[in-house]
Design an enzyme around this catalytic site. Structure first.
Site, PDB file in Angstrom:
ATOM      1  N   ASN A   1      18.926  81.822  16.991  1.00  0.00           N
ATOM      2  CA  ASN A   1      19.019  81.781  18.448  1.00  0.00           C
ATOM      3  C   ASN A   1      20.354  81.133  18.797  1.00  0.00           C
ATOM      4  O   ASN A   1      20.521  79.926  18.647  1.00  0.00           O
ATOM      5  CB  ASN A   1      17.839  80.954  18.998  1.00  0.00           C
ATOM      6  CG  ASN A   1      17.931  80.729  20.494  1.00  0.00           C
ATOM      7  OD1 ASN A   1      18.776  81.322  21.176  1.00  0.00           O
ATOM      8  ND2 ASN A   1      17.064  79.869  21.008  1.00  0.00           N
ATOM      9  N   TRP A   2      21.293  81.945  19.243  1.00  0.00           N
ATOM     10  CA  TRP A   2      22.638  81.405  19.536  1.00  0.00           C
ATOM     11  C   TRP A   2      22.674  80.624  20.844  1.00  0.00           C
ATOM     12  O   TRP A   2      23.672  79.986  21.148  1.00  0.00           O
ATOM     13  CB  TRP A   2      23.657  82.555  19.566  1.00  0.00           C
ATOM     14  CG  TRP A   2      24.098  82.996  18.204  1.00  0.00           C
ATOM     15  CD1 TRP A   2      23.550  82.653  17.001  1.00  0.00           C
ATOM     16  CD2 TRP A   2      25.202  83.865  17.895  1.00  0.00           C
ATOM     17  NE1 TRP A   2      24.241  83.250  15.971  1.00  0.00           N
ATOM     18  CE2 TRP A   2      25.260  84.001  16.490  1.00  0.00           C
ATOM     19  CE3 TRP A   2      26.142  84.542  18.669  1.00  0.00           C
ATOM     20  CZ2 TRP A   2      26.226  84.776  15.846  1.00  0.00           C
ATOM     21  CZ3 TRP A   2      27.097  85.327  18.023  1.00  0.00           C
ATOM     22  CH2 TRP A   2      27.149  85.435  16.629  1.00  0.00           C
ATOM     23  N   LYS A   3      21.601  80.710  21.634  1.00  0.00           N
ATOM     24  CA  LYS A   3      21.561  80.013  22.934  1.00  0.00           C
ATOM     25  C   LYS A   3      22.813  80.378  23.742  1.00  0.00           C
ATOM     26  O   LYS A   3      23.290  81.495  23.629  1.00  0.00           O
ATOM     27  CB  LYS A   3      21.395  78.495  22.722  1.00  0.00           C
ATOM     28  CG  LYS A   3      20.211  78.189  21.791  1.00  0.00           C
ATOM     29  CD  LYS A   3      19.859  76.738  21.737  1.00  0.00           C
ATOM     30  CE  LYS A   3      18.686  76.534  20.773  1.00  0.00           C
ATOM     31  NZ  LYS A   3      18.191  75.181  20.710  1.00  0.00           N
TER      32      LYS A   3
ATOM     33  N   GLY B   1      18.650  77.329  15.561  1.00  0.00           N
ATOM     34  CA  GLY B   1      19.658  77.219  16.607  1.00  0.00           C
ATOM     35  C   GLY B   1      21.037  76.991  16.009  1.00  0.00           C
ATOM     36  O   GLY B   1      21.681  77.916  15.498  1.00  0.00           O
ATOM     37  N   GLY B   2      21.489  75.743  16.031  1.00  0.00           N
ATOM     38  CA  GLY B   2      22.850  75.383  15.620  1.00  0.00           C
ATOM     39  C   GLY B   2      23.300  75.987  14.292  1.00  0.00           C
ATOM     40  O   GLY B   2      24.426  76.496  14.186  1.00  0.00           O
TER      41      GLY B   2
ATOM     42  N   SER C   1      15.961  71.921  14.055  1.00  0.00           N
ATOM     43  CA  SER C   1      16.811  71.295  13.038  1.00  0.00           C
ATOM     44  C   SER C   1      16.628  71.875  11.635  1.00  0.00           C
ATOM     45  O   SER C   1      16.705  71.141  10.643  1.00  0.00           O
ATOM     46  CB  SER C   1      16.610  69.769  13.024  1.00  0.00           C
ATOM     47  OG  SER C   1      17.036  69.215  14.254  1.00  0.00           O
TER      48      SER C   1
ATOM     49  N   GLY D   1      17.788  70.404  17.840  1.00  0.00           N
ATOM     50  CA  GLY D   1      19.151  69.877  17.961  1.00  0.00           C
ATOM     51  C   GLY D   1      19.279  68.392  17.680  1.00  0.00           C
ATOM     52  O   GLY D   1      20.324  67.800  17.934  1.00  0.00           O
TER      53      GLY D   1
ATOM     54  N   GLU E   1      13.633  75.148  26.134  1.00  0.00           N
ATOM     55  CA  GLU E   1      14.759  74.912  27.050  1.00  0.00           C
ATOM     56  C   GLU E   1      14.542  75.662  28.366  1.00  0.00           C
ATOM     57  O   GLU E   1      14.959  75.206  29.426  1.00  0.00           O
ATOM     58  CB  GLU E   1      16.079  75.310  26.366  1.00  0.00           C
ATOM     59  CG  GLU E   1      16.474  74.258  25.329  1.00  0.00           C
ATOM     60  CD  GLU E   1      17.253  74.783  24.140  1.00  0.00           C
ATOM     61  OE1 GLU E   1      17.786  75.898  24.209  1.00  0.00           O
ATOM     62  OE2 GLU E   1      17.319  74.057  23.124  1.00  0.00           O
TER      63      GLU E   1
ATOM     64  N   HIS F   1      11.002  79.700  25.376  1.00  0.00           N
ATOM     65  CA  HIS F   1      11.710  78.639  24.652  1.00  0.00           C
ATOM     66  C   HIS F   1      11.601  77.347  25.463  1.00  0.00           C
ATOM     67  O   HIS F   1      11.634  77.378  26.692  1.00  0.00           O
ATOM     68  CB  HIS F   1      13.176  79.021  24.447  1.00  0.00           C
ATOM     69  CG  HIS F   1      13.867  78.112  23.481  1.00  0.00           C
ATOM     70  ND1 HIS F   1      14.287  76.852  23.841  1.00  0.00           N
ATOM     71  CD2 HIS F   1      14.158  78.260  22.161  1.00  0.00           C
ATOM     72  CE1 HIS F   1      14.818  76.268  22.777  1.00  0.00           C
ATOM     73  NE2 HIS F   1      14.750  77.090  21.748  1.00  0.00           N
TER      74      HIS F   1
ATOM     75  N   GLU G   1       8.190  75.122  17.797  1.00  0.00           N
ATOM     76  CA  GLU G   1       9.401  74.308  17.884  1.00  0.00           C
ATOM     77  C   GLU G   1       9.087  72.991  18.593  1.00  0.00           C
ATOM     78  O   GLU G   1       9.028  72.953  19.827  1.00  0.00           O
ATOM     79  CB  GLU G   1      10.487  75.050  18.671  1.00  0.00           C
ATOM     80  CG  GLU G   1      10.894  76.380  18.075  1.00  0.00           C
ATOM     81  CD  GLU G   1      12.294  76.804  18.519  1.00  0.00           C
ATOM     82  OE1 GLU G   1      13.123  77.040  17.629  1.00  0.00           O
ATOM     83  OE2 GLU G   1      12.563  76.872  19.727  1.00  0.00           O
TER      84      GLU G   1
HETATM   85  P1  13P Z   1      18.256  73.795  16.341  1.00  0.00           P
HETATM   86  O1  13P Z   1      18.108  74.596  15.076  1.00  0.00           O
HETATM   87  O2  13P Z   1      19.686  73.673  16.797  1.00  0.00           O
HETATM   88  O3  13P Z   1      17.536  72.499  16.266  1.00  0.00           O
HETATM   89  O4  13P Z   1      17.543  74.649  17.519  1.00  0.00           O
HETATM   90  C1  13P Z   1      16.270  75.157  17.312  1.00  0.00           C
HETATM   91  C2  13P Z   1      15.949  76.090  18.409  1.00  0.00           C
HETATM   92  O5  13P Z   1      15.755  75.676  19.545  1.00  0.00           O
HETATM   93  C3  13P Z   1      15.898  77.524  18.095  1.00  0.00           C
HETATM   94  O6  13P Z   1      15.327  78.246  19.129  1.00  0.00           O
END
Ligand code: 13P
Length: 251
Positions: free
Chosen positions: A12-14, A234-235, A213, A174, A100, A98, A168
């Site tokens: 997920n590149w957000k 994510g990251g 993470s 993150g 967020e 998600h 999640e």
């Molecule tokens: P991270 O891997 O950066 O913690 O993010 C997880 C995430 O929210 C994937 O949707």
């Protein structure tokens, strides 16, 4: 015992990535070409990059997904994107609910279920996200929160083919923190049971991803937990080399 669902490692590149970032998908696609991996691989880039990403990933093992969709098919919803548009741009799945979006945009379980239904109506797999906040975790409310989110966010007509669940924990996103493997196994097994109650035997084939993470260094261990069928990253999905290090858990 039922066969495990095919695993998925999805990135997920957000709100990250410009056209220059397409080189990461190019690298990922070509490196995967030479590997035998026992999981599906997906990148969910920002919607602005979907069409070009589709071209870059053409003929490779890399599938593409959206990060959110509107529940409506079209209309006066400035700035929003429909499931049909994502499908048209080359997505085969879309992340919905998600944390967020639940936090930033006030999305409720009902909203998430409507978005997932829109995804299904457009032949997209809905990756439905659930997870507790830090306060809920500390108050030992995780299983209660997950039960309510699964119940409220799963639309009518959900099947193992059109639905994936991503667990999640909000506090793990993150932050560099993760639950223990034992905790992950406990929550994922609980999710499987809730899916069983809602979908019957079909539930055994629903992939349940862990997200929060995930890094090359912890992927193998987290992916080995009971009822974990892949990762939502994510990251560490922004760079092909890191993402490949996570996919290595399924080589
Ligand atoms: P991270 O891997 O950066 O913690 O993010 C997880 C995430 O929210 C994937 O949707």
């Amino acid at each position: 015992m039922a066969k495990s669902p095919k695993a998925l490692v999805a990135g997920n590149w957000k709100m990250n990535g410009t056209r220059a970032s397409l080189k990461e998908i190019r690298t990922l696609a070509s490196k995967l070409n030479d590997k035998k991996v026992k999981c599906n691989v997906m990148i969910c880039p920002p919607a602005t990059l979907l069409c070009e990403a589709k071209e870059v990933a053409k003929g490779s093992k890399v599938k593409l997904g959206g990060q959110d969709c509107h529940a409506a098919e079209s209309g006066a919803h400035t700035g929003h994107i429909s499931a049909g548009m994502l499908k048209n741009a080359g997505a085969s799945a879309v992340i919905v609910g998600h944390s967020e979006r639940r936090a930033d945009d006030g999305e409720t379980d009902k909203d998430v279920a409507a978005k997932a239904a829109a995804a299904h109506a457009n032949k997209l797999t809905a990756i439905i996200c659930v997870g507790e906040t830090l306060a809920q975790y500390e108050n030992k409310e995780t299983l209660r929160v997950i039960t309510a989110q699964i119940k409220g966010s799963l639309p009518e007509g959900a099947t193992a083919k059109n639905t994936i669940i991503a667990y999640e924990p909000v506090w793990a996103i993150g932050s560099g923190l993760t639950p223990t493997v034992k905790e992950v196994a406990k929550v994922h097994t609980h999710i499987r049971k809730r899916l069983n109650a809602a979908l019957g035997d079909e539930a055994d084939q629903v992939a349940i991803l862990y997200g929060g993470s995930v890094k090359p260094a912890n992927a193998q261990e987290l992916m080995s937990a009971a009822n974990v069928n892949g990762a939502l990253v994510g990251g560490a999905s922004l760079k092909a080399t890191d993402f490949l290090g996570i996919i290595a858990a399924y080589e």
